[in-house]
Design a protein around this motif. Structure first.
Motif, PDB file in Angstrom:
ATOM      1  N   LEU A   1     -36.198  -4.289  -0.294  1.00 23.91           N
ATOM      2  CA  LEU A   1     -36.542  -4.812  -1.615  1.00 23.91           C
ATOM      3  C   LEU A   1     -37.026  -3.733  -2.581  1.00 23.91           C
ATOM      4  O   LEU A   1     -36.621  -3.732  -3.756  1.00 23.91           O
ATOM      5  CB  LEU A   1     -37.568  -5.941  -1.488  1.00 23.91           C
ATOM      6  CG  LEU A   1     -37.093  -7.191  -0.721  1.00 23.91           C
ATOM      7  CD1 LEU A   1     -38.134  -8.296  -0.810  1.00 23.91           C
ATOM      8  CD2 LEU A   1     -35.742  -7.680  -1.223  1.00 23.91           C
ATOM      9  N   PRO A   2     -37.863  -2.782  -2.167  1.00 25.64           N
ATOM     10  CA  PRO A   2     -38.209  -1.692  -3.096  1.00 25.64           C
ATOM     11  C   PRO A   2     -36.996  -0.861  -3.509  1.00 25.64           C
ATOM     12  O   PRO A   2     -36.933  -0.377  -4.651  1.00 25.64           O
ATOM     13  CB  PRO A   2     -39.212  -0.847  -2.289  1.00 25.64           C
ATOM     14  CG  PRO A   2     -39.797  -1.802  -1.315  1.00 25.64           C
ATOM     15  CD  PRO A   2     -38.679  -2.716  -0.931  1.00 25.64           C
ATOM     16  N   ALA A   3     -36.019  -0.699  -2.601  1.00 26.99           N
ATOM     17  CA  ALA A   3     -34.801   0.034  -2.957  1.00 26.99           C
ATOM     18  C   ALA A   3     -34.010  -0.713  -4.023  1.00 26.99           C
ATOM     19  O   ALA A   3     -33.397  -0.102  -4.912  1.00 26.99           O
ATOM     20  CB  ALA A   3     -33.940   0.259  -1.712  1.00 26.99           C
ATOM     21  N   VAL A   4     -34.014  -2.046  -3.952  1.00 23.05           N
ATOM     22  CA  VAL A   4     -33.344  -2.841  -4.988  1.00 23.05           C
ATOM     23  C   VAL A   4     -34.010  -2.625  -6.337  1.00 23.05           C
ATOM     24  O   VAL A   4     -33.339  -2.474  -7.370  1.00 23.05           O
ATOM     25  CB  VAL A   4     -33.362  -4.338  -4.595  1.00 23.05           C
ATOM     26  CG1 VAL A   4     -32.841  -5.206  -5.748  1.00 23.05           C
ATOM     27  CG2 VAL A   4     -32.523  -4.573  -3.350  1.00 23.05           C
TER      28      VAL A   4
ATOM     29  N   GLY B   1     -30.874   1.811 -13.792  1.00 22.24           N
ATOM     30  CA  GLY B   1     -29.920   1.262 -14.752  1.00 22.24           C
ATOM     31  C   GLY B   1     -28.907   0.308 -14.177  1.00 22.24           C
ATOM     32  O   GLY B   1     -28.100  -0.270 -14.913  1.00 22.24           O
ATOM     33  N   THR B   2     -28.882   0.139 -12.846  1.00 20.65           N
ATOM     34  CA  THR B   2     -27.948  -0.794 -12.228  1.00 20.65           C
ATOM     35  C   THR B   2     -28.468  -2.221 -12.372  1.00 20.65           C
ATOM     36  O   THR B   2     -29.655  -2.485 -12.185  1.00 20.65           O
ATOM     37  CB  THR B   2     -27.761  -0.464 -10.735  1.00 20.65           C
ATOM     38  OG1 THR B   2     -27.229   0.852 -10.603  1.00 20.65           O
ATOM     39  CG2 THR B   2     -26.823  -1.455 -10.062  1.00 20.65           C
ATOM     40  N   THR B   3     -27.580  -3.131 -12.715  1.00 20.85           N
ATOM     41  CA  THR B   3     -27.932  -4.548 -12.774  1.00 20.85           C
ATOM     42  C   THR B   3     -27.589  -5.177 -11.430  1.00 20.85           C
ATOM     43  O   THR B   3     -26.469  -5.028 -10.946  1.00 20.85           O
ATOM     44  CB  THR B   3     -27.165  -5.261 -13.894  1.00 20.85           C
ATOM     45  OG1 THR B   3     -27.507  -4.647 -15.140  1.00 20.85           O
ATOM     46  CG2 THR B   3     -27.512  -6.734 -13.946  1.00 20.85           C
ATOM     47  N   VAL B   4     -28.547  -5.855 -10.804  1.00 18.10           N
ATOM     48  CA  VAL B   4     -28.355  -6.425  -9.472  1.00 18.10           C
ATOM     49  C   VAL B   4     -28.349  -7.944  -9.563  1.00 18.10           C
ATOM     50  O   VAL B   4     -29.287  -8.542 -10.101  1.00 18.10           O
ATOM     51  CB  VAL B   4     -29.459  -5.965  -8.504  1.00 18.10           C
ATOM     52  CG1 VAL B   4     -29.240  -6.567  -7.118  1.00 18.10           C
ATOM     53  CG2 VAL B   4     -29.506  -4.437  -8.422  1.00 18.10           C
ATOM     54  N   LEU B   5     -27.280  -8.553  -9.059  1.00 24.37           N
ATOM     55  CA  LEU B   5     -27.240 -10.005  -8.882  1.00 24.37           C
ATOM     56  C   LEU B   5     -27.637 -10.277  -7.438  1.00 24.37           C
ATOM     57  O   LEU B   5     -26.927  -9.893  -6.504  1.00 24.37           O
ATOM     58  CB  LEU B   5     -25.848 -10.556  -9.182  1.00 24.37           C
ATOM     59  CG  LEU B   5     -25.371 -10.414 -10.629  1.00 24.37           C
ATOM     60  CD1 LEU B   5     -23.971 -10.996 -10.796  1.00 24.37           C
ATOM     61  CD2 LEU B   5     -26.330 -11.081 -11.597  1.00 24.37           C
ATOM     62  N   PHE B   6     -28.775 -10.919  -7.243  1.00 24.71           N
ATOM     63  CA  PHE B   6     -29.413 -11.067  -5.939  1.00 24.71           C
ATOM     64  C   PHE B   6     -29.279 -12.519  -5.488  1.00 24.71           C
ATOM     65  O   PHE B   6     -29.988 -13.396  -5.981  1.00 24.71           O
ATOM     66  CB  PHE B   6     -30.884 -10.653  -6.047  1.00 24.71           C
ATOM     67  CG  PHE B   6     -31.611 -10.522  -4.751  1.00 24.71           C
ATOM     68  CD1 PHE B   6     -31.609  -9.327  -4.061  1.00 24.71           C
ATOM     69  CD2 PHE B   6     -32.332 -11.591  -4.224  1.00 24.71           C
ATOM     70  CE1 PHE B   6     -32.306  -9.194  -2.861  1.00 24.71           C
ATOM     71  CE2 PHE B   6     -33.027 -11.464  -3.032  1.00 24.71           C
ATOM     72  CZ  PHE B   6     -33.019 -10.264  -2.351  1.00 24.71           C
TER      73      PHE B   6
ATOM     74  N   GLU C   1     -38.957 -14.361  -5.650  1.00 17.14           N
ATOM     75  CA  GLU C   1     -40.188 -14.257  -6.439  1.00 17.14           C
ATOM     76  C   GLU C   1     -40.693 -12.817  -6.469  1.00 17.14           C
ATOM     77  O   GLU C   1     -41.219 -12.349  -7.484  1.00 17.14           O
ATOM     78  CB  GLU C   1     -41.238 -15.183  -5.828  1.00 17.14           C
ATOM     79  CG  GLU C   1     -42.542 -15.269  -6.605  1.00 17.14           C
ATOM     80  CD  GLU C   1     -43.519 -16.201  -5.929  1.00 17.14           C
ATOM     81  OE1 GLU C   1     -44.099 -17.061  -6.609  1.00 17.14           O
ATOM     82  OE2 GLU C   1     -43.701 -16.085  -4.697  1.00 17.14           O
ATOM     83  N   ARG C   2     -40.480 -12.100  -5.378  1.00 18.82           N
ATOM     84  CA  ARG C   2     -41.002 -10.739  -5.245  1.00 18.82           C
ATOM     85  C   ARG C   2     -40.158  -9.699  -5.968  1.00 18.82           C
ATOM     86  O   ARG C   2     -40.699  -8.745  -6.528  1.00 18.82           O
ATOM     87  CB  ARG C   2     -41.091 -10.405  -3.749  1.00 18.82           C
ATOM     88  CG  ARG C   2     -41.535  -8.996  -3.403  1.00 18.82           C
ATOM     89  CD  ARG C   2     -41.613  -8.857  -1.896  1.00 18.82           C
ATOM     90  NE  ARG C   2     -41.763  -7.474  -1.472  1.00 18.82           N
ATOM     91  CZ  ARG C   2     -41.733  -7.085  -0.209  1.00 18.82           C
ATOM     92  NH1 ARG C   2     -41.570  -7.983   0.757  1.00 18.82           N
ATOM     93  NH2 ARG C   2     -41.868  -5.799   0.102  1.00 18.82           N
ATOM     94  N   VAL C   3     -38.826  -9.860  -5.996  1.00 12.36           N
ATOM     95  CA  VAL C   3     -37.963  -8.768  -6.451  1.00 12.36           C
ATOM     96  C   VAL C   3     -37.227  -9.052  -7.757  1.00 12.36           C
ATOM     97  O   VAL C   3     -36.799  -8.122  -8.439  1.00 12.36           O
ATOM     98  CB  VAL C   3     -36.941  -8.412  -5.338  1.00 12.36           C
ATOM     99  CG1 VAL C   3     -35.804  -9.429  -5.287  1.00 12.36           C
ATOM    100  CG2 VAL C   3     -36.383  -7.013  -5.516  1.00 12.36           C
TER     101      VAL C   3
END
Length: 507
Positions: A192-195, A202-207, A216-218
């Motif tokens: 999760l910290p790497a995400v 600058g990367t957009t992440v769809l989780f 809730e955390r990330v």
């Protein structure tokens, strides 16, 4: 950074997505939630070019990158700046990490500059604060390390197709589909910290996830789907996990909290000083002893790789072990006999189901040659159908009917097929390995309730589970495996932190 505009998709007249619109800002982590079958995977497959939308458009980065009905292929998606890490890994076990990344980005013939690729892999891993050996074989890596390779491969694939020197020089989109489904709590704490570091670059992440406390955390924002439509989209701040669950399923969802009573049932599984040695100097199991009684759920906690697989194989009779006794069930009939163990394996798609066969046929896989499904050597297909109709109704399996293939079902409904087949005969002993893997909160609660109900009706349940919170919600006793040795945690007369210390080998 990415915008879905009124995406609609139907399969054989069934609406999977009904005008879904979603916008994720650059450099943010955007959660996508929904129960199994809500349309999350279909939406992501359209974004990645594996499916084409019937209506709607996707815009990635700018209006120049607007595609009607979505990218035409995964390579087209990579050209637009979008990569994806699938829930089920797509790595070749015999390949090295470098070869896996080259395969993900390769197009056409030509020589591979191994030194350059290894440098890219190390640079990407360093940015994410990971340690990755580019020469390591995929088969030698644990699940957590393979997950890291998948993420690096996806980032490098986008960078390679776009011709950028670094995967972070192009502000792209990374889809993570259930990235923590098979990870231990420690591996989740590293992922999760790497995400968040990806988003900061600058990367957009769809989780996409079913684990609401991780969302809730990330995540910065969240979009929630229910039955193919958006029911909520907005910031995560101020949105509780309980409210997320209610929006996902349309009602209140709670994990079972069974009343624990003194165990009075007869032993159903007895293991005495079990030691099992692999083809290595060190044993995988050392002097493991415990008993599981009827009317009891005994849970095995532990970080993956500490002997769980060896233990389960011995219990099932797949590996010979005289130290394992299952009263009333001969060792050679634990999986195939009339009085057999009910088994819910770790990987439903490869170890429990034949994906190309119908729901009806999967439900009789173990009994098709016995009455009432066969008489005098003749298969009774009418009995198969009646049996399937009964179990589909009793176990609430959602699909197009018993004749539909299991492959057409969502993950939660595939798991229901497995559970229906294994539990309907009321086996004396049930072995369940990560039974809620990849399931949403409602489906997970239903699976756990089924195990509790089976226990209350006299079954002995051996539960091997990665999710400590779910494990503790149903366990009567908790044993911990570390380094092939078993320790009784003392549950329920201990707390979660104590069990966590035992899982890490702290006495």
């Amino acid at each position: 950074m990415i915008r879905f505009a009124s995406i609609t998709k139907t399969f054989s007249g069934v609406t999977a997505l009904a005008g879904v619109s979603l916008t994720a800002a650059t450099g943010t982590v955007h959660g996508v939630l929904g129960e199994n079958g809500a349309g999350k995977s279909t939406l992501m497959r359209i974004a990645f070019g594996l499916e084409r939308a019937d209506h709607g458009a996707i815009e990635i980065g700018s209006s120049e990158n607007r595609t009607s009905s979505g990218p035409r292929s995964p390579r087209d998606a990579a050209r637009l700046g979008l990569g994806m890490v699938h829930q089920h890994f797509t790595l070749v076990p015999t390949a090295t990490v470098t070869e896996a990344c080259v395969l993900g980005a390769s197009h056409g013939l030509g020589l591979v500059d191994h030194a350059a690729w290894q440098a890219r892999i190390r640079a990407t891993a360093a940015m994410l604060q990971w340690q990755i050996d580019p020469d390591a074989r995929i088969s030698s890596l644990g699940v957590g390390q393979q997950q890291r390779v998948e993420i690096i491969k996806a980032l490098l694939s986008v960078g390679s197709v776009q011709g950028t020197a670094s995967p972070f020089s192009a502000r792209g989109v990374l889809i993570l589909d259930e990235p923590t489904a098979v990870l231990t709590p420690q591996e989740v704490d590293e992922l999760l910290p790497a995400v968040r570091r990806l988003a900061a670059a600058g990367t957009t992440v769809l989780f996409i996830s079913h684990k609401l406390h991780e969302v809730e955390r990330v995540c910065d924002a969240v979009t929630i789907l229910r039955r193919g439509a958006v029911v909520h989209s907005g910031p995560v701040a101020g949105l509780s996990t309980q409210r997320m669950a209610e929006l996902m399923v349309g009602t209140t969802v709670n994990l079972p909290s069974p009343a624990r009573q003194p165990v009075t049932g007869a032993p159903a599984l007895v293991i005495t000083k079990l030691s099992e040695r692999a083809n290595a100097p060190a044993p995988r199991l050392t002097d493991v002893s415990f008993t599981v009684h009827q009317n009891e759920i005994v849970a095995i906690a532990g970080v993956d790789g500490n002997g769980q697989t060896a233990l389960v194989r011995c219990v099932l009779g797949l590996d010979r072990a005289d130290a394992v006794v299952t009263p009333g069930i001969p060792a050679d009939q634990r999986l195939a006999g009339v009085e057999r163990i009910g088994l819910i394996p770790d990987d439903r798609q490869h170890e429990a189901l034949v994906m190309e066969l119908s729901i009806e046929r999967n439900l009789v896989l173990k009994d098709h040659h016995r009455p009432p499904f066969a008489r005098y050597g003749w298969l009774d297909f009418a009995a198969w159908r009646a049996h399937a109709v009964d179990l589909v109704q009793r176990f609430s399996i959602r699909g197009a009917g018993p004749a539909a293939t299991v492959a057409s079902l969502s993950g939660g409904n595939q798991q229901k097929v497995v559970i229906a087949r294994e539990l309907h005969r009321q086996p004396k002993l049930i072995v369940a390995i990560n039974p809620t893997r990849g399931l949403d909160v409602a489906a997970s609660a239903e699976v756990l309730e089924r195990l509790v109900s089976a226990r209350d009706h006299g079954a002995a349940v051996l539960l091997v589970h990665h999710d400590l919170d779910e494990l503790l919600s149903v366990a009567d006793r908790v044993l911990v495996l570390f380094g092939g040795r078993m320790t009784d945690s003392g549950w329920p007369a201990c707390d979660r932190a104590h069990i966590g210390r035992l899982m890490l080998g702290v006495a």
